[in-house]
Design an enzyme around this catalytic site. Structure first.
Site, PDB file in Angstrom:
ATOM      1  N   CYS A  82      42.801 -18.552   9.035  1.00  0.00           N
ATOM      2  CA  CYS A  82      43.199 -19.367  10.165  1.00  0.00           C
ATOM      3  C   CYS A  82      44.192 -20.436   9.709  1.00  0.00           C
ATOM      4  CB  CYS A  82      42.050 -20.069  10.868  1.00  0.00           C
ATOM      5  SG  CYS A  82      40.819 -18.940  11.489  1.00  0.00           S
TER       6      CYS A  82
ATOM      7  N   ARG B 149      47.763 -16.644   6.925  1.00  0.00           N
ATOM      8  CA  ARG B 149      46.354 -17.037   6.904  1.00  0.00           C
ATOM      9  C   ARG B 149      45.512 -16.268   7.915  1.00  0.00           C
ATOM     10  NH1 ARG B 149      45.840 -21.891   4.163  1.00  0.00           N
ATOM     11  NH2 ARG B 149      43.800 -22.215   5.094  1.00  0.00           N
TER      12      ARG B 149
ATOM     13  N   TRP C  88      42.159 -15.796  11.973  1.00  0.00           N
ATOM     14  CA  TRP C  88      41.572 -14.650  11.271  1.00  0.00           C
ATOM     15  C   TRP C  88      40.121 -14.637  11.723  1.00  0.00           C
ATOM     16  CZ3 TRP C  88      37.707 -13.466   7.717  1.00  0.00           C
ATOM     17  CH2 TRP C  88      37.823 -12.226   7.079  1.00  0.00           C
TER      18      TRP C  88
ATOM     19  N   ASN D 298      39.517 -24.318  11.566  1.00  0.00           N
ATOM     20  CA  ASN D 298      39.569 -23.301  10.516  1.00  0.00           C
ATOM     21  C   ASN D 298      38.301 -23.481   9.685  1.00  0.00           C
ATOM     22  OD1 ASN D 298      40.198 -21.712   8.251  1.00  0.00           O
ATOM     23  ND2 ASN D 298      41.407 -23.339   7.330  1.00  0.00           N
ATOM     24  N   GLY D 299      37.491 -22.436   9.571  1.00  0.00           N
ATOM     25  CA  GLY D 299      36.250 -22.547   8.808  1.00  0.00           C
ATOM     26  C   GLY D 299      35.125 -21.850   9.546  1.00  0.00           C
TER      27      GLY D 299
ATOM     28  N   GLU E  90      44.951  -3.705 -10.691  1.00  0.00           N
ATOM     29  CA  GLU E  90      45.871  -4.435  -9.812  1.00  0.00           C
ATOM     30  C   GLU E  90      46.821  -3.451  -9.104  1.00  0.00           C
ATOM     31  OE1 GLU E  90      46.004  -7.188  -8.509  1.00  0.00           O
ATOM     32  OE2 GLU E  90      48.086  -7.521  -7.977  1.00  0.00           O
TER      33      GLU E  90
ATOM     34  N   LYS F 142      47.080  -3.126  -5.045  1.00  0.00           N
ATOM     35  CA  LYS F 142      48.333  -3.275  -4.291  1.00  0.00           C
ATOM     36  C   LYS F 142      48.519  -2.103  -3.324  1.00  0.00           C
ATOM     37  CE  LYS F 142      49.154  -6.570  -4.674  1.00  0.00           C
ATOM     38  NZ  LYS F 142      48.401  -7.456  -5.456  1.00  0.00           N
TER      39      LYS F 142
ATOM     40  N   GLU G 121      45.971  -2.367  -0.430  1.00  0.00           N
ATOM     41  CA  GLU G 121      46.227  -3.500   0.463  1.00  0.00           C
ATOM     42  C   GLU G 121      47.338  -3.224   1.459  1.00  0.00           C
ATOM     43  OE1 GLU G 121      45.535  -7.758  -1.682  1.00  0.00           O
ATOM     44  OE2 GLU G 121      47.062  -6.494  -2.582  1.00  0.00           O
TER      45      GLU G 121
ATOM     46  N   HIS H 132      34.025  10.248 -16.889  1.00  0.00           N
ATOM     47  CA  HIS H 132      32.647  10.007 -16.445  1.00  0.00           C
ATOM     48  C   HIS H 132      32.533   9.984 -14.926  1.00  0.00           C
ATOM     49  CE1 HIS H 132      31.487   9.366 -20.556  1.00  0.00           C
ATOM     50  NE2 HIS H 132      32.459   8.480 -20.691  1.00  0.00           N
TER      51      HIS H 132
ATOM     52  N   LYS I 186      45.842 -14.124   3.428  1.00  0.00           N
ATOM     53  CA  LYS I 186      46.225 -14.529   2.072  1.00  0.00           C
ATOM     54  C   LYS I 186      45.262 -15.544   1.492  1.00  0.00           C
ATOM     55  CE  LYS I 186      50.040 -15.316  -0.852  1.00  0.00           C
ATOM     56  NZ  LYS I 186      49.662 -14.106  -1.595  1.00  0.00           N
TER      57      LYS I 186
HETATM   58  C1  G6P Z   1      42.883 -12.744  -0.737  1.00  0.00           C
HETATM   59  C2  G6P Z   1      44.316 -12.316  -0.915  1.00  0.00           C
HETATM   60  C3  G6P Z   1      44.516 -11.770  -2.325  1.00  0.00           C
HETATM   61  C4  G6P Z   1      44.084 -12.801  -3.351  1.00  0.00           C
HETATM   62  C5  G6P Z   1      42.644 -13.255  -3.114  1.00  0.00           C
HETATM   63  C6  G6P Z   1      42.301 -14.463  -3.968  1.00  0.00           C
HETATM   64  O1  G6P Z   1      42.067 -11.633  -0.702  1.00  0.00           O
HETATM   65  O2  G6P Z   1      44.686 -11.346   0.038  1.00  0.00           O
HETATM   66  O3  G6P Z   1      45.883 -11.459  -2.529  1.00  0.00           O
HETATM   67  O4  G6P Z   1      44.203 -12.260  -4.633  1.00  0.00           O
HETATM   68  O5  G6P Z   1      42.469 -13.655  -1.759  1.00  0.00           O
HETATM   69  O6  G6P Z   1      43.090 -15.546  -3.556  1.00  0.00           O
HETATM   70  P1  G6P Z   1      43.451 -16.776  -4.441  1.00  0.00           P
HETATM   71  O7  G6P Z   1      44.319 -17.639  -3.570  1.00  0.00           O
HETATM   72  O8  G6P Z   1      42.159 -17.446  -4.795  1.00  0.00           O
HETATM   73  O9  G6P Z   1      44.165 -16.295  -5.652  1.00  0.00           O
END
Ligand code: G6P
Length: 615
Positions: A2, A27, A75, A101-102, A488, A492, A495, A511, A610
């Site tokens: 949010c 957000r 969100w 927000n929260g 990672e 990606k 996501e 395994h 994010k």
């Molecule tokens: C969310 C984002 C990710 C990020 C994660 C941790 O899931 O979509 O891209 O890695 O949060 O966020 P931070 O700001 O703590 O690195």
């Protein structure tokens, strides 16, 4: 999670809020809404499911006049993402509007009580409880809405950043924060800007105040900004100067923020180590944590807590610090750590890694560690963020604002800081030879140029992407510090292109995941020169024997893997310890190209946000 924007002053609030909401869309983008105080001091409320652009379209022919307004991009947590659940929420008589927000954890009991008092709820949100409770207290205690909000908050359990306005107070805006971020910008014309982060504010003013937990701000156009704690004691605001530049928030000719941010990496990595190392003179220094290095060396163990991509960077850090500095490191998912009653004491050092510096689980893990007496440090990107403020010390990654939801440049900057940290600790502890130390420093200094070379392979990677864009599954393999790179890479792809992908240590494949391999399955392998090269080559053969497709990231000039793989992507030669900084780039590009080809929303992938400020 949010985004909040608000304005009070002489300017028209709508364009400022709308633009701010677009900046904060990372957000959350389930719905958006705005409340504006019109010329007759009534509140006009416009809300729409979906993106801010839906709201913009909807509001285009409406009365958008107003010098006071609040806006929100959501969100969803409580209640479906629809028009009704969108913020702002209004009191029943239309006098108070509020954005939040929260999460209000005890909303259910408060709601039941308010229903008994005759309040009728329109939405399924926890936020609507706040506005009705404020209204109820205001009427019952005969106090103005700001005081009522302060009293209401003493009944609330949970996390919040709140901004509220009332038609009866056209010159006032009230804000409060606990665990969710809120920044107030002090404009040059006696006006004020409020937002979840500084990005909607920076083009109007650089003078800001970050609200602390349990602080309430009362902004009055005649009396200015006043801060109080929840017990109503006045506090002195701490004004700060923003360092952010506006250009960093725009796409600069790129089609998406993500590809812009991928291409920024030569610079962001350089910015990250600038002034912190000198290969010629043979020194490295992370000023922010220097005073804590001895503590880190003597610690029982270093515990890295993080989520998502930052957790992957933490794993790379574990390999580096254990190998170079011989200090025991553990890497924990913050969300697990905080609830599993970990054994932790004053001899531990807990390091949080977070791009946003706001992730709720990471914050809570730190708070837990602090309560047990551990030293807490932070590696954050967002300057002034909550984590950077609650930690004993820390190092910023200096990657600049990262807008694309999928993290790219923040990851390589986090790995850079961890590399510097490992080198500095190793040097101080005497676990690294002078030659190795100097070699690694020189190699690190050369990384930005090598990243540029990797970025030049983008067209080649785009062709590979075209071949695998319709895959339903993908496997990513790596060994040693390339294992987190595999994780990672898989993250990606998941996501932003919604292809199921898994990262695995290459040797673990036999395994389980090997059962999935057939001619349809792309297997992305990091097979660069180094200690495990031969082993990885064997793993590649195991995949080929089952007709899997191999796409390998190899060191320039590689011969063996080239013969076996369906495709290779070359990266320049570099020390094994630094491979993650280069090997991760082709996977970022690959996911990007695949997502674009599949018509996905690269910068705002579905269901994600994010900054995850709820647990
Ligand atoms: C969310 C984002 C990710 C990020 C994660 C941790 O899931 O979509 O891209 O890695 O949060 O966020 P931070 O700001 O703590 O690195």
């Amino acid at each position: 999670m949010c985004g909040i924007v608000a304005y009070i002053g002489k300017k028209q609030a709508y364009p400022i809020i709308l633009k701010g909401l677009k900046r904060l869309e990372y957000r959350g983008y389930d719905s958006a809404g705005i409340a504006l105080l019109d010329a007759e001091n009534s509140i006009n409320l416009y809300k729409r499911q979906g993106k801010v652009s839906n709201l913009e379209e909807f509001a285009a022919d409406k009365d958008l006049f107003g010098h006071l307004g609040i806006g929100h991009t959501r969100w969803a947590t409580h209640g479906a993402p629809n028009d009704v659940n969108a913020h702002p929420h209004m009191s029943m008589d239309g006098s108070i509007a509020l954005i939040h927000n929260g999460i209000i954890e005890n909303y259910d009991s408060l709601k039941k009580e308010l229903i008994k008092q005759g309040y009728i709820f329109q939405s399924e949100t926890d936020t609507e409880v706040l506005v009705h409770l404020t209204d109820h207290i205001s009427k019952k205690e005969n106090v103005w809405f700001g005081e009522a909000l302060r009293l209401a908050l003493s009944h609330v359990v949970g996390a919040y950043a709140i901004v509220a306005m009332s038609k009866d107070y056209p010159k006032r805006i009230v804000a409060a924060r606990k665990s969710s971020p809120l920044v107030i910008g002090v404009g040059t014309e006696g006006d004020f800007f409020l937002a979840s982060d500084a990005t909607p504010i920076v083009e109007y003013t650089k003078k800001v105040v970050y609200l602390d937990d349990e602080e309430i701000a009362i902004i009055d156009l005649d009396e200015g900004l006043k801060l109080y704690n929840i017990a109503d004691q006045e506090k002195t605001p701490f004004f700060q100067e923003l360092e952010m530049e506006l250009e960093a928030l725009e796409k600069g000719g790129y089609e998406h923020f993500m590809i812009k941010e991928i291409h920024e990496q030569p610079r962001s990595i350089h910015d990250c180590f600038r002034g912190r190392l000198n290969a010629e003179e043979g020194w490295v220094s992370l000023g922010g944590v220097r005073d804590y290095e001895q503590k880190m060396i003597q610690a029982n163990r270093l515990i890295i807590v993080a989520c998502g991509t930052s957790w992957h960077a933490g794993l790379v850090g574990e390999y580096l610090i254990e190998d170079l500095a011989r200090i025991n490191v553990e890497v924990e998912y913050a969300s697990e750590f905080r609830y599993r009653n970990p054994i932790i004491n004053e001899n531990d050092v807990v390091i949080a890694i977070s791009q946003s510096g706001e992730t709720a689980d990471t914050m809570a893990a730190l708070e837990l560690a602090k309560s047990k007496g551990a030293t807490i440090l932070g590696i954050c990107n967002v300057v002034g963020s909550s984590i950077s403020r609650i930690t004993d010390a820390g190092s910023y990654t200096h990657a600049g604002p990262e807008i694309g939801v999928a993290s790219t440049k923040a990851f390589t900057a986090q790995v850079t800081v961890l590399t510097l940290m490992a080198l500095s600790l190793a040097k101080k502890k005497g676990t690294i030879s002078e030659t190795k130390f100097r070699t690694l420093l020189a190699e690190l200094e050369a990384i930005p140029e090598k990243v540029k070379t990797v970025l030049e392979t983008s067209d080649h990677i785009e062709k590979i992407a075209a071949e695998y864009k319709d895959a339903s599954n993908a496997l990513y393999l790596g060994r040693g510090s390339s294992f987190p790179v595999a994780l990672e890479g898989a993250l990606k792809l998941k996501e932003i292109s919604y292809i199921h992908a898994e990262g695995y240590p290459a040797a673990e494949m036999k395994h389980g995941p090997i059962a999935l391999i057939d001619e349809e399955m792309p297997v992305f392998v990091i097979a660069t020169q180094g200690t495990s090269y031969e082993k990885v080559v064997s793993n590649i053969q195991e995949v080929k024997a089952r007709k899997g497709k191999i796409i390998a990231v190899v060191t320039e000039g590689d011969v063996s893997v080239k013969e076996m793989a369906d495709h290779v992507i070359e990266i320049p030669e570099c020390d094994e310890q630094l491979v993650p900084l280069l090997a991760t780039i082709p996977f970022q590009l690959l996911s990007y190209h695949i997502a674009v080809m599949r018509g996905c929303n690269v910068d705002q992938p579905r269901n994600l946000a994010k900054s995850v400020t709820v647990e």
